[in-house]
Design a protein around this motif. Structure first.
Motif, PDB file in Angstrom:
ATOM      1  N   VAL A 128       0.843  -1.189   0.000  1.00 30.95           N
ATOM      2  CA  VAL A 128       0.000   0.000   0.000  1.00 30.95           C
ATOM      3  C   VAL A 128       0.880   1.242   0.000  1.00 30.95           C
ATOM      4  O   VAL A 128       1.790   1.377   0.807  1.00 30.95           O
ATOM      5  CB  VAL A 128      -0.929   0.010   1.229  1.00 30.95           C
ATOM      6  CG1 VAL A 128      -1.787   1.274   1.238  1.00 30.95           C
ATOM      7  CG2 VAL A 128      -1.807  -1.234   1.247  1.00 30.95           C
ATOM      8  N   ILE A 643     -11.277  -5.261  -3.399  1.00 31.42           N
ATOM      9  CA  ILE A 643     -10.252  -5.935  -2.588  1.00 31.42           C
ATOM     10  C   ILE A 643     -10.522  -7.436  -2.517  1.00 31.42           C
ATOM     11  O   ILE A 643      -9.623  -8.259  -2.731  1.00 31.42           O
ATOM     12  CB  ILE A 643     -10.225  -5.322  -1.171  1.00 31.42           C
ATOM     13  CG1 ILE A 643      -9.765  -3.862  -1.238  1.00 31.42           C
ATOM     14  CG2 ILE A 643      -9.329  -6.135  -0.256  1.00 31.42           C
ATOM     15  CD1 ILE A 643      -9.920  -3.124   0.083  1.00 31.42           C
ATOM     16  N   LEU A 661      -4.186  -1.376  -7.947  1.00 35.53           N
ATOM     17  CA  LEU A 661      -5.467  -0.781  -7.569  1.00 35.53           C
ATOM     18  C   LEU A 661      -5.222   0.645  -7.097  1.00 35.53           C
ATOM     19  O   LEU A 661      -4.341   0.894  -6.277  1.00 35.53           O
ATOM     20  CB  LEU A 661      -6.138  -1.589  -6.456  1.00 35.53           C
ATOM     21  CG  LEU A 661      -7.540  -1.142  -6.041  1.00 35.53           C
ATOM     22  CD1 LEU A 661      -8.511  -1.243  -7.203  1.00 35.53           C
ATOM     23  CD2 LEU A 661      -8.045  -1.980  -4.865  1.00 35.53           C
ATOM     24  N   LEU A 663      -7.117   3.968  -5.427  1.00 34.50           N
ATOM     25  CA  LEU A 663      -8.283   4.478  -4.709  1.00 34.50           C
ATOM     26  C   LEU A 663      -8.122   5.984  -4.555  1.00 34.50           C
ATOM     27  O   LEU A 663      -7.244   6.459  -3.829  1.00 34.50           O
ATOM     28  CB  LEU A 663      -8.408   3.820  -3.335  1.00 34.50           C
ATOM     29  CG  LEU A 663      -8.405   2.280  -3.314  1.00 34.50           C
ATOM     30  CD1 LEU A 663      -8.514   1.774  -1.887  1.00 34.50           C
ATOM     31  CD2 LEU A 663      -9.540   1.745  -4.170  1.00 34.50           C
ATOM     32  N   LEU A 683      -6.226  -3.127   3.535  1.00 34.09           N
ATOM     33  CA  LEU A 683      -5.507  -3.098   2.262  1.00 34.09           C
ATOM     34  C   LEU A 683      -4.097  -3.658   2.434  1.00 34.09           C
ATOM     35  O   LEU A 683      -3.591  -4.372   1.548  1.00 34.09           O
ATOM     36  CB  LEU A 683      -5.447  -1.660   1.723  1.00 34.09           C
ATOM     37  CG  LEU A 683      -6.783  -1.033   1.301  1.00 34.09           C
ATOM     38  CD1 LEU A 683      -6.576   0.424   0.898  1.00 34.09           C
ATOM     39  CD2 LEU A 683      -7.389  -1.818   0.136  1.00 34.09           C
ATOM     40  N   ALA A 687      -2.730  -6.786   0.366  1.00 36.30           N
ATOM     41  CA  ALA A 687      -1.548  -6.594  -0.463  1.00 36.30           C
ATOM     42  C   ALA A 687      -0.442  -7.568  -0.096  1.00 36.30           C
ATOM     43  O   ALA A 687       0.299  -8.045  -0.960  1.00 36.30           O
ATOM     44  CB  ALA A 687      -1.052  -5.157  -0.331  1.00 36.30           C
ATOM     45  N   MET A 692      -0.027  -7.323  -4.020  1.00 33.94           N
ATOM     46  CA  MET A 692      -0.604  -6.235  -4.793  1.00 33.94           C
ATOM     47  C   MET A 692       0.163  -4.937  -4.568  1.00 33.94           C
ATOM     48  O   MET A 692       0.980  -4.827  -3.651  1.00 33.94           O
ATOM     49  CB  MET A 692      -2.070  -6.015  -4.384  1.00 33.94           C
ATOM     50  CG  MET A 692      -3.002  -7.148  -4.719  1.00 33.94           C
ATOM     51  SD  MET A 692      -4.674  -6.768  -4.180  1.00 33.94           S
ATOM     52  CE  MET A 692      -5.016  -5.339  -5.198  1.00 33.94           C
ATOM     53  N   GLN A 693      -0.106  -3.977  -5.432  1.00 38.21           N
ATOM     54  CA  GLN A 693       0.344  -2.594  -5.222  1.00 38.21           C
ATOM     55  C   GLN A 693      -0.890  -1.710  -5.257  1.00 38.21           C
ATOM     56  O   GLN A 693      -1.602  -1.660  -6.265  1.00 38.21           O
ATOM     57  CB  GLN A 693       1.343  -2.148  -6.285  1.00 38.21           C
ATOM     58  CG  GLN A 693       1.924  -0.771  -5.988  1.00 38.21           C
ATOM     59  CD  GLN A 693       2.929  -0.325  -7.034  1.00 38.21           C
ATOM     60  OE1 GLN A 693       2.673  -0.443  -8.239  1.00 38.21           O
ATOM     61  NE2 GLN A 693       4.073   0.186  -6.598  1.00 38.21           N
ATOM     62  N   ILE A 694      -1.156  -1.028  -4.141  1.00 43.26           N
ATOM     63  CA  ILE A 694      -2.368  -0.230  -4.002  1.00 43.26           C
ATOM     64  C   ILE A 694      -1.964   1.202  -3.692  1.00 43.26           C
ATOM     65  O   ILE A 694      -1.101   1.452  -2.840  1.00 43.26           O
ATOM     66  CB  ILE A 694      -3.270  -0.783  -2.876  1.00 43.26           C
ATOM     67  CG1 ILE A 694      -3.628  -2.246  -3.165  1.00 43.26           C
ATOM     68  CG2 ILE A 694      -4.534   0.062  -2.728  1.00 43.26           C
ATOM     69  CD1 ILE A 694      -4.399  -2.922  -2.037  1.00 43.26           C
ATOM     70  N   VAL A 696      -3.481   4.879  -2.417  1.00 40.38           N
ATOM     71  CA  VAL A 696      -4.599   5.520  -1.737  1.00 40.38           C
ATOM     72  C   VAL A 696      -4.289   7.000  -1.627  1.00 40.38           C
ATOM     73  O   VAL A 696      -3.270   7.386  -1.044  1.00 40.38           O
ATOM     74  CB  VAL A 696      -4.843   4.926  -0.330  1.00 40.38           C
ATOM     75  CG1 VAL A 696      -6.029   5.614   0.326  1.00 40.38           C
ATOM     76  CG2 VAL A 696      -5.056   3.431  -0.414  1.00 40.38           C
TER      77      VAL A 696
END
Length: 723
Positions: A128, A643, A661, A663, A683, A687, A692-694, A696
């Motif tokens: 994240v 998610i 993702l 946001l 998150l 992740a 994942m790479q998120i 925000v």
């Protein structure tokens, strides 16, 4: 010989409606290939997509009173680059969703601008990554927009001034083991640049150009490169009239969740929500099912169009037949109304000759009548003139006698009295009793008063024998009047005789013309009868052709065997996909509910995400749907759904989502800081589990500072800007 072909052949052999269709597996496979339906499912092998460096630079053009403008050189608006002027000449409303940079002064006017160069660089990490600020409009969404611009090839909705500020962008992406760099120069949102492959060998960096773009082709270049490298299939969808293929724009839009774009629940394309969900967690056969559905709908549309065309043709024939019947009846009615007598041609010729002769005589008589009428008019005028002359002379004589025998008692000019003494003295003194003029003695002896100064001829006219002369003149004038009256009467008699002869001949001519007209009508009726009889024959022929039974065999442009194969394929694949998806959808639904409630929406429960990408739930115990939720509830549910879908797709090894993702402003819909902190923690867990790479971006920066490592966040505190 495919497994799918074998299953379809078995379904067709057992079919009842329309009778069974016996095909070998090889024949089914051949038809599937012809329809563009893959024979094998595609194993989902997700390729991770990560942003590893983002760098952009440019020039801000700010008001001189802006905090960042202190000490910077000023430039007049007229001297600014042409593409920069529209963004600084006037204020444009800020887009809260974009959170583009803006100056604190909302009432700025055109004037000198401070030239403030800027450069931003950041290397996001796996997991994240947070982008925060203490206030809105501090550049958070701009950073995300630049990131997605490099990935999609489509310029986002920057604010006008911000779009003109950005001059150069470089973003490095990691797709599996491959390192790509997207670099371009920008002029007011139009990008010109290239995509290169970056390889490091023995501490030496080498680049290979994979594609170049200039303007509108940026999106096409990125789509071509990304679809192949991320192993994403095109999404065929049948619209109302044609097949449409969704590709990179549809996929890339599903990587972003924005607070102002919450429908549908999966992805951002309303018509392909199911396909987007299958991209997240789709089974091996999901792409094949999409192809089969598109092929079947295409053939069904062609078949429906053919049926409508045949129906329209049948209706047109019926309309034509009714029109032909009406035409036959109308012609028959017209024939019945025509007279049945035959014309006497010889009698018509005789009448025509007689009418012609009489017309010539009438012409001569009318010429004579015109001349005689003129003579009669002349005689009448002469009679009138003679009568007027007699009358005038008679009136003159009477006036003379009257005025010369007058005995005025008062002068007509001065009103002085004319005394009897003066009147009595006229014979003796020979003076006029009115004006005292000397009188003509000769006229006086005839009892006529005339001044001696009146010329002799004039005096004689009054004095000589008036009674006798009046009588003789009157008799002469009466003779003239009688002669004129006789001439006028004779002229009028001649006119009357001519008029009587003309009326008689006109009657004879009209009788001949009437008989001739009757003959003409009979000739015209005979001619019309012949024309109508020919028209009737043609109408009866057309009616006979239209009333013949139509050929029941109609050519259907759709091959019924191919349609049966496509329908069976859709039936088989729907079951296979459903059997594979349903267990996972139950787990995903439970995760959506858990995450949504942890985000603060504790009034929502009993979530179930169906294979049609529809979400059913309960709100305070009452049945509800996703579309019926408030915007704040939708935002929480949509983030939770994204998610959960990505997480289970990765864990189950069936997802095609690359794990990126974004946001944007999740706290825009009144999300408390503690709920945002819970979301960031969730998150982080997802992740870590799904690699994942998120990203925000939020105005509530405290949870980012508290929960994320420094390398994973970019936070502007207070009134500071992100870049």
């Amino acid at each position: 010989m495919s497994v799918l072909g074998k299953e379809i052949a078995g379904v067709l052999a057992k079919r009842r409606a329309g009778g069974p269709v016996v095909l070998s597996v090889d024949e089914v496979d051949e038809i599937l290939s012809r329809l563009g339906i893959p024979l094998l499912g595609t194993k989902a092998v997700p390729v991770p997509l990560r942003a590893i460096r983002i760098r952009f630079r440019g020039t801000k053009w700010l008001n001189p009173n802006h905090p960042e403008a202190q000490g910077q050189p000023l430039v007049e608006v007229a001297d600014l680059p042409e593409w920069v002027r529209p963004g600084v000449d006037q204020r444009f409303p800020a887009d809260d969703a974009a959170e583009a940079l803006a100056t604190p002064d909302s009432n700025e006017v055109a004037g000198p601008k401070a030239r403030v160069p800027f450069q931003f660089e950041w290397s996001p990490r796996p997991g994240v990554n947070g982008i925060g600020s203490g206030r809105n409009l501090r550049g958070k969404s701009t950073l995300l927009n630049v990131l997605m611009w490099s990935l999609t090839g489509r310029c986002p909705k920057f604010q006008n001034d911000v779009r003109s500020w950005i001059e150069h962008v470089e973003v490095d992406w990691k797709m599996g083991a491959e390192h790509l760099r997207v670099e371009f120069d920008a002029v007011n949102g139009t990008a010109t640049g290239q995509v290169v492959s970056v390889k490091t060998v023995d501490s030496t960096t080498r680049t290979t150009v994979l594609g170049r773009f200039d303007g509108n082709d940026f999106e096409g270049v990125m789509g071509t490169l990304m679809m192949a490298r991320l192993r994403l299939e095109n999404i065929p969808v049948w619209t109302d009239t044609a097949a449409r293929v969704h590709a990179w724009p549809a996929y890339s839009s599903s990587f972003v969740v924005r607070a102002n774009q919450l429908d549908p629940i999966v992805g951002n394309e309303q018509t392909i929500g199911v396909r987007m969900m299958q991209m997240f967690i789709g089974t091996d056969w999901a792409p094949v099912q999409a192809a089969a559905m598109t092929a079947r709908r295409g053939m069904a549309a062609v078949q429906a169009a053919a049926q409508q065309k045949a129906q329209a043709a049948g209706e047109a024939v019926e309309v034509s037949r009714r029109a032909a019947e009406n035409s036959v009846r109308d012609i028959q009615t017209k024939i019945e109304k025509l007279p049945g007598d035959a014309p006497d041609v010889q009698a018509m010729l005789d009448d025509a000759i007689r009418a012609s002769d009489i017309s010539r005589k009438l012409h001569r008589l009318e010429a004579a009548w015109i001349a005689q009428t003129s003579l009669a008019e002349t005689a009448r005028q002469q009679l009138k003139a003679v009568k007027a002359q007699v009358h005038a002379k008679y009136e003159d004589a009477l006036a003379t006698r009257f005025f010369h025998h007058m005995r005025p008692s008062v002068c007509p000019r001065c009103a002085a009295q004319v005394t009897p003494e003066r009147q009595a003295a006229e014979p003796d003194k020979h003076e006029c009793s009115v004006c005292s003029s000397e009188l003509n003695l000769e006229a006086l002896r005839s009892d006529v008063i005339v001044a001696a100064s009146v010329p002799h001829d004039g005096a004689a006219a009054f004095a000589v024998g008036l009674p006798e002369q009046e009588g003789s003149d009157h008799e002469a004038h009466l003779d003239d009047v009688n002669a004129a009256e006789r001439a006028s009467a004779a002229a009028d008699d001649a006119v009357s005789a001519l008029e009587t002869e003309i009326a008689k001949l006109t009657g004879h001519r009209n009788e001949a013309v009437s008989r001739l007209d009757t003959g003409d009508e009979l000739l015209a009726a005979a001619k019309n009868r012949r024309a109508l009889e020919l028209e009737l024959a043609r109408a009866e022929g057309a009616l006979a052709a239209l009333t013949q039974p139509a050929d029941p065999a109609r050519v259907d442009p759709t091959d019924p065997v191919q349609l049966a194969v496509a329908e069976a394929a859709e039936q088989v694949l729907k079951k296979w996909v459903k059997d594979a998806q349903d267990p996972m959808l139950r787990l995903i639904s439970a995760d959506i509910e858990h995450l949504t409630r942890s985000f603060g929406a504790e009034n929502l429960s009993d979530f179930y995400l169906s294979g049609a990408a529809n979400l059913a739930l309960r709100e305070n115990g009452v049945k509800q749907t996703y579309s019926g939720l408030t915007e704040g509830e939708k935002l929480r549910v949509k983030i939770a759904a994204a998610i959960a879908l990505i997480k289970h797709g990765y864990v189950g090894g069936v997802g095609r989502h690359p794990g990126l993702l974004v946001l944007d402003s999740p706290s825009a819909e009144e999300m408390p800081e503690e709920d945002l902190a819970t979301m960031v923690k969730a998150l982080q867990d997802v992740a870590a589990e799904a690699e994942m790479q998120i990203f925000v971006a939020t105005r509530n920066a405290a949870p980012l500072v508290e929960l994320l490592p420094e390398a994973n966040r970019v936070v502007a505190e207070g009134n500071s800007y992100v870049w």
